[in-house]
Design a protein around this motif. Sequence first.
Motif, PDB file in Angstrom:
ATOM      1  N   LYS A 183       0.539  -1.189  -0.024  1.00  0.00           N
ATOM      2  CA  LYS A 183       0.155  -0.050  -0.003  1.00  0.00           C
ATOM      3  C   LYS A 183       0.843   1.370  -0.127  1.00  0.00           C
ATOM      4  N   THR A 184       2.038   1.212   0.619  1.00  0.00           N
ATOM      5  CA  THR A 184       2.901   2.462   0.840  1.00  0.00           C
ATOM      6  C   THR A 184       4.028   2.403  -0.375  1.00  0.00           C
ATOM      7  N   GLY A 185       3.728   1.511  -1.339  1.00  0.00           N
ATOM      8  CA  GLY A 185       4.626   1.553  -2.711  1.00  0.00           C
ATOM      9  C   GLY A 185       5.812   0.440  -2.798  1.00  0.00           C
ATOM     10  N   PHE A 186       5.956  -0.286  -1.649  1.00  0.00           N
ATOM     11  CA  PHE A 186       6.982  -1.292  -1.730  1.00  0.00           C
ATOM     12  C   PHE A 186       6.771  -2.460  -2.718  1.00  0.00           C
ATOM     13  N   HIS A 187       7.803  -3.075  -3.303  1.00  0.00           N
ATOM     14  CA  HIS A 187       7.617  -4.170  -4.093  1.00  0.00           C
ATOM     15  C   HIS A 187       8.482  -5.241  -3.606  1.00  0.00           C
ATOM     16  N   GLU A 188       7.744  -6.622  -3.776  1.00  0.00           N
ATOM     17  CA  GLU A 188       8.410  -7.635  -3.343  1.00  0.00           C
ATOM     18  C   GLU A 188       9.866  -8.021  -4.094  1.00  0.00           C
ATOM     19  N   GLU A 189      10.771  -8.389  -3.791  1.00  0.00           N
ATOM     20  CA  GLU A 189      12.014  -8.756  -4.564  1.00  0.00           C
ATOM     21  C   GLU A 189      12.261  -9.971  -4.310  1.00  0.00           C
ATOM     22  N   GLY A 190      11.850 -10.743  -3.347  1.00  0.00           N
ATOM     23  CA  GLY A 190      12.236 -12.329  -3.383  1.00  0.00           C
ATOM     24  C   GLY A 190      11.921 -13.018  -1.991  1.00  0.00           C
ATOM     25  N   TYR A 191      11.847 -13.976  -2.082  1.00  0.00           N
ATOM     26  CA  TYR A 191      11.675 -15.159  -0.935  1.00  0.00           C
ATOM     27  C   TYR A 191      13.061 -15.724  -0.508  1.00  0.00           C
ATOM     28  N   LEU A 192      13.367 -15.303   0.829  1.00  0.00           N
ATOM     29  CA  LEU A 192      14.637 -15.866   1.316  1.00  0.00           C
ATOM     30  C   LEU A 192      14.315 -17.169   2.176  1.00  0.00           C
ATOM     31  N   LYS A 193      14.883 -18.364   1.932  1.00  0.00           N
ATOM     32  CA  LYS A 193      14.619 -19.241   2.953  1.00  0.00           C
ATOM     33  C   LYS A 193      15.775 -19.485   3.890  1.00  0.00           C
ATOM     34  N   GLN A 194      15.099 -19.653   5.001  1.00  0.00           N
ATOM     35  CA  GLN A 194      15.902 -19.497   6.250  1.00  0.00           C
ATOM     36  C   GLN A 194      16.989 -18.607   6.551  1.00  0.00           C
ATOM     37  N   CYS A 195      16.375 -17.474   6.099  1.00  0.00           N
ATOM     38  CA  CYS A 195      17.368 -16.064   6.176  1.00  0.00           C
ATOM     39  C   CYS A 195      17.499 -15.748   7.608  1.00  0.00           C
ATOM     40  N   PHE A 196      16.885 -16.019   8.399  1.00  0.00           N
ATOM     41  CA  PHE A 196      17.202 -15.549   9.934  1.00  0.00           C
ATOM     42  C   PHE A 196      17.150 -16.567  11.005  1.00  0.00           C
ATOM     43  N   TYR A 197      17.602 -16.269  12.171  1.00  0.00           N
ATOM     44  CA  TYR A 197      17.609 -17.106  13.044  1.00  0.00           C
ATOM     45  C   TYR A 197      16.855 -16.649  14.469  1.00  0.00           C
ATOM     46  N   GLU A 198      15.691 -17.017  14.593  1.00  0.00           N
ATOM     47  CA  GLU A 198      14.785 -16.197  15.591  1.00  0.00           C
ATOM     48  C   GLU A 198      14.086 -17.188  16.406  1.00  0.00           C
ATOM     49  N   LYS A 199      13.915 -17.103  17.711  1.00  0.00           N
ATOM     50  CA  LYS A 199      13.133 -17.895  18.447  1.00  0.00           C
ATOM     51  C   LYS A 199      13.768 -19.280  18.472  1.00  0.00           C
ATOM     52  N   ASP A 200      14.952 -19.452  18.519  1.00  0.00           N
ATOM     53  CA  ASP A 200      15.471 -20.934  18.358  1.00  0.00           C
ATOM     54  C   ASP A 200      15.320 -21.678  17.107  1.00  0.00           C
ATOM     55  N   GLN A 201      14.984 -21.137  15.886  1.00  0.00           N
ATOM     56  CA  GLN A 201      14.760 -21.712  14.772  1.00  0.00           C
ATOM     57  C   GLN A 201      15.110 -20.815  13.681  1.00  0.00           C
ATOM     58  N   PHE A 202      15.357 -21.426  12.577  1.00  0.00           N
ATOM     59  CA  PHE A 202      15.589 -20.637  11.252  1.00  0.00           C
ATOM     60  C   PHE A 202      14.115 -20.306  10.770  1.00  0.00           C
ATOM     61  N   VAL A 203      14.178 -18.976  10.023  1.00  0.00           N
ATOM     62  CA  VAL A 203      12.932 -18.585   9.651  1.00  0.00           C
ATOM     63  C   VAL A 203      13.065 -18.127   8.111  1.00  0.00           C
ATOM     64  N   ASP A 204      11.963 -18.227   7.299  1.00  0.00           N
ATOM     65  CA  ASP A 204      12.252 -17.602   5.927  1.00  0.00           C
ATOM     66  C   ASP A 204      11.747 -16.162   6.071  1.00  0.00           C
ATOM     67  N   ALA A 205      12.031 -15.452   4.987  1.00  0.00           N
ATOM     68  CA  ALA A 205      11.555 -14.015   4.962  1.00  0.00           C
ATOM     69  C   ALA A 205      11.238 -13.593   3.561  1.00  0.00           C
ATOM     70  N   VAL A 206      10.532 -12.659   3.276  1.00  0.00           N
ATOM     71  CA  VAL A 206      10.340 -11.964   2.344  1.00  0.00           C
ATOM     72  C   VAL A 206      10.956 -10.667   2.078  1.00  0.00           C
ATOM     73  N   ILE A 207      11.656 -10.249   1.245  1.00  0.00           N
ATOM     74  CA  ILE A 207      12.228  -8.750   1.230  1.00  0.00           C
ATOM     75  C   ILE A 207      11.372  -7.958   0.291  1.00  0.00           C
ATOM     76  N   PHE A 208      11.180  -6.747   0.641  1.00  0.00           N
ATOM     77  CA  PHE A 208      10.567  -5.803  -0.040  1.00  0.00           C
ATOM     78  C   PHE A 208      11.421  -4.602  -0.073  1.00  0.00           C
TER      79      PHE A 208
END
Length: 184
Positions: A147-172
């Motif tokens: 809504k504020t103009g950002f565009h999705e650039e990609g899906y990053l598998k296991q990009c971050f380690y949070e709360k004792d697990q690897f998590v995916d992320a989407v970058i805008f």
Amino acid sequence: MQLFPQLETERFILRKLTSADAGDLFHYFSNDEVTKYYDLNSFVELRQAEDLIQSWNSRYLENKGFRWAITVKPDNKVIGTCGYHNWAKEHYKAEIGYELNPSYWRQGVMTEVLQEILRFGFEDLGLNRIVAFIDPDNIRSRYLLEKTGFHEEGYLKQCFYEKDQFVDAVIFSLLKSQYLINRE
């Protein structure tokens, strides 16, 4: 660095966080709905909110970022925060982050606030690129960014380690050139 910049929108004052805001932050950061997609566990003691405020303010003092308290006019109660981290001045880019007390969800708060934060980033900080990383399941955040103009650039598998697990992320991302076109 100069005084922390205070920003204003039609309904909100965006100001520096202080230790007096710890109670407000604790109130909503102790809510699992707020921390579900956040890289922090839900707060269980006030000290966690105090430490978070100190961490954000230290980043500012080290010239590494900004984190604004979102307060409702004319009230001074903090209902959320928004700001820049991972500020790479030499590359004219920064990452944006935000959260909001659920009592204020779906009222256009973050859309209004983000527009001013983006203006500040592109026009005052001279950024060329602003990015956001979100959890793939965080539909509300996806909607806000689009809504504020950002565009999705990609899906990053296991990009971050949070709360004792690897998590995916989407970058805008939002580039200054896109921002300027959107403003017209």
